[in-house]
Design a protein around this motif. Sequence first.
Motif, short mmCIF file in Angstrom:
data_model
loop_
_atom_site.label_atom_id
_atom_site.label_comp_id
_atom_site.label_asym_id
_atom_site.label_seq_id
_atom_site.Cartn_x
_atom_site.Cartn_y
_atom_site.Cartn_z
N UNK A 1 20.70 -97.77 85.72
CA UNK A 1 19.82 -98.12 86.82
C UNK A 1 20.11 -97.17 87.97
N UNK A 2 19.04 -96.66 88.58
CA UNK A 2 19.20 -95.77 89.73
C UNK A 2 18.64 -96.42 90.99
N UNK A 3 19.04 -95.89 92.14
CA UNK A 3 18.52 -96.39 93.41
C UNK A 3 18.21 -95.21 94.32
N UNK A 4 17.10 -95.37 95.06
CA UNK A 4 16.67 -94.33 95.99
C UNK A 4 17.18 -94.64 97.39
N UNK A 5 17.66 -93.58 98.04
CA UNK A 5 18.17 -93.68 99.40
C UNK A 5 17.00 -93.60 100.38
N UNK A 6 17.05 -94.47 101.40
CA UNK A 6 16.10 -94.41 102.50
C UNK A 6 16.71 -93.57 103.62
N UNK B 1 19.57 -98.32 101.16
CA UNK B 1 19.02 -98.35 99.80
C UNK B 1 17.61 -98.94 99.83
N UNK B 2 16.63 -98.15 99.39
CA UNK B 2 15.23 -98.60 99.39
C UNK B 2 14.92 -99.50 98.20
N UNK B 3 15.23 -99.02 96.99
CA UNK B 3 14.89 -99.80 95.81
C UNK B 3 15.44 -99.18 94.55
N UNK B 4 15.23 -99.87 93.43
CA UNK B 4 15.86 -99.53 92.16
C UNK B 4 14.83 -99.14 91.10
N UNK B 5 15.27 -98.29 90.17
CA UNK B 5 14.47 -97.90 89.01
C UNK B 5 15.33 -97.96 87.75
N UNK B 6 14.67 -98.06 86.60
CA UNK B 6 15.35 -97.88 85.32
C UNK B 6 15.57 -96.40 85.07
N UNK B 7 16.62 -96.08 84.34
CA UNK B 7 16.93 -94.67 84.09
C UNK B 7 17.48 -94.48 82.69
N UNK B 8 17.10 -93.37 82.07
CA UNK B 8 17.72 -92.90 80.83
C UNK B 8 18.28 -91.52 81.11
N UNK B 9 19.59 -91.42 81.18
CA UNK B 9 20.25 -90.14 81.41
C UNK B 9 20.57 -89.52 80.06
N UNK C 1 20.42 -88.30 102.08
CA UNK C 1 19.14 -88.10 102.75
C UNK C 1 18.03 -88.89 102.07
N UNK C 2 16.94 -89.18 102.80
CA UNK C 2 15.82 -89.90 102.20
C UNK C 2 15.32 -89.20 100.94
N UNK C 3 15.20 -89.96 99.86
CA UNK C 3 14.75 -89.38 98.60
C UNK C 3 15.87 -89.02 97.65
N UNK C 4 17.12 -89.10 98.11
CA UNK C 4 18.24 -88.89 97.19
C UNK C 4 18.25 -90.01 96.15
N UNK C 5 18.66 -89.66 94.95
CA UNK C 5 18.78 -90.62 93.86
C UNK C 5 20.24 -90.75 93.46
N UNK C 6 20.70 -91.99 93.38
CA UNK C 6 22.03 -92.27 92.86
C UNK C 6 21.88 -93.21 91.67
N UNK C 7 22.83 -93.15 90.74
CA UNK C 7 22.70 -93.95 89.53
C UNK C 7 24.04 -94.52 89.11
N UNK C 8 23.95 -95.59 88.33
CA UNK C 8 25.11 -96.40 87.97
C UNK C 8 26.01 -95.79 86.92
N UNK C 9 25.48 -94.86 86.12
CA UNK C 9 26.16 -94.51 84.89
C UNK C 9 25.81 -95.53 83.82
N UNK C 10 26.23 -95.28 82.58
CA UNK C 10 25.88 -96.14 81.46
C UNK C 10 26.32 -97.58 81.69
#
Length: 431
Positions: A204-209, A227-235, A343-352
């Motif tokens: 799961x990833x999250x976008x920075x506001x 943190x603006x919100x979350x998305x599903x992710x496949x790394x 910065x706004x639009x940065x993406x961070x993710x949880x790892x597996x």
Amino acid sequence: MKHSFIKTKPDSHFPIQNLPYGIFQKNSQNPRIGTAIGDYVLDLSVIDEAGLLNGTGAEAKKIFSASTLNPFLEIGRPVWTAVRKKLQYLLDENTPDLRDNLDLRSKAFHFLTDVEMLLPVDIGDYTDFYASKEHATNVGTIFRGKESALMKNWTHLPIGYHGRSSSIVPSGTPIRRPLGQRKPKDSEYPVFGPSTQLDFELEIGWFIGPGNTQGEPIPVHQAEDHVFGLVLMNDWSARDIQAWEYQPLGPFLAKNFATSISPWVVPLEALEPFRTKGPKQEPEPLPYLKQTKDGAFNIDLEVYLTPENAEKPTRITKTNFDNMYWSIAQQVAHHTITGCNIRPGDLQASGTISGPNREERGSLLELAWRGTEPLQLEDGSERSWIEDGDTITISGWCQGEGYRIGFGEVSGKILPAFSEAKILGTQPVKI
């Protein structure tokens, strides 16, 4: 429980309690911001132009006609909250403003099946963490043995690495099998060719506001405000390329070829009813990582593998985001403790994301235990790694009483590797 005049089924991912944001395009029209409600996307630029979003703080900025969510991310939580409340009011079954304006409704609502969903954010920097204790333990056991599974630093800080934002793609984008160096066990030297150990990673990833000023860390108790919100992710990961290249600096080509994300960004506020405690952290984190409120979220997650021409998919993983050892807030705080500016639009993710049981493992590396325990699929075939033509689909939702807060899905089909002959110069390469 709130209900919308747009009817939704109990298992719909997009009831009025959710209202995720995304970028959609219909026919040749300009991309713009929408929210999902039931089987529809609501064009926020249309209702903004009609004055229905007045009073939210967003109306003067024309942000909903933008081709990315970035201007909305920049604006901050007070406006996010105001827009969300106004949308829930406008979509309520008892509110006539939009419900009874048939002309406006015809312009503002489109079937989800009639639009194309695009990458929601112009992504700046991308950081991928390694925050599941079960995943880290499984991987450590596979490569180092049970006694040395977890590195000594793992329970003291969120491990992460800087990923490649240019190759992040929306759900549905085909993924080409990567080429690279790998070293077979029986060979003294590496060989070059397509990865033979292609894998998925459930994340799961999250976008920075709003970000922070360089040199000023974000305290853990303020981290979620960014943190603006979350998305599903496949790394997507090429394990054989990774095994050869990762020492001593970590992932590079094994993960830079593609990362897939779901098109709908679920606001953090929509997940509040599903906040939960998460695993106990031992030893106690250092003060800058110590979180006083619950930092985990109860999000059910599933992964399906569908071979090419198969009649039905096979569910290969069912787990939950509440297994994560390090919380979103802790990861954001740790990321910035040096003064690093996000910065706004940065993406961070949880790892597996993996759980304690085999069926809860978030990668084929773990599920098939590095190829020694192949998975049996519905069509009778086996998988140790992803094959050409396979489609991986990840879905996730929070289960409420009579409704779901869903993320939709993120999927990708694997295409054969690029021609080695073209790379080696025996065939012309089209520039």
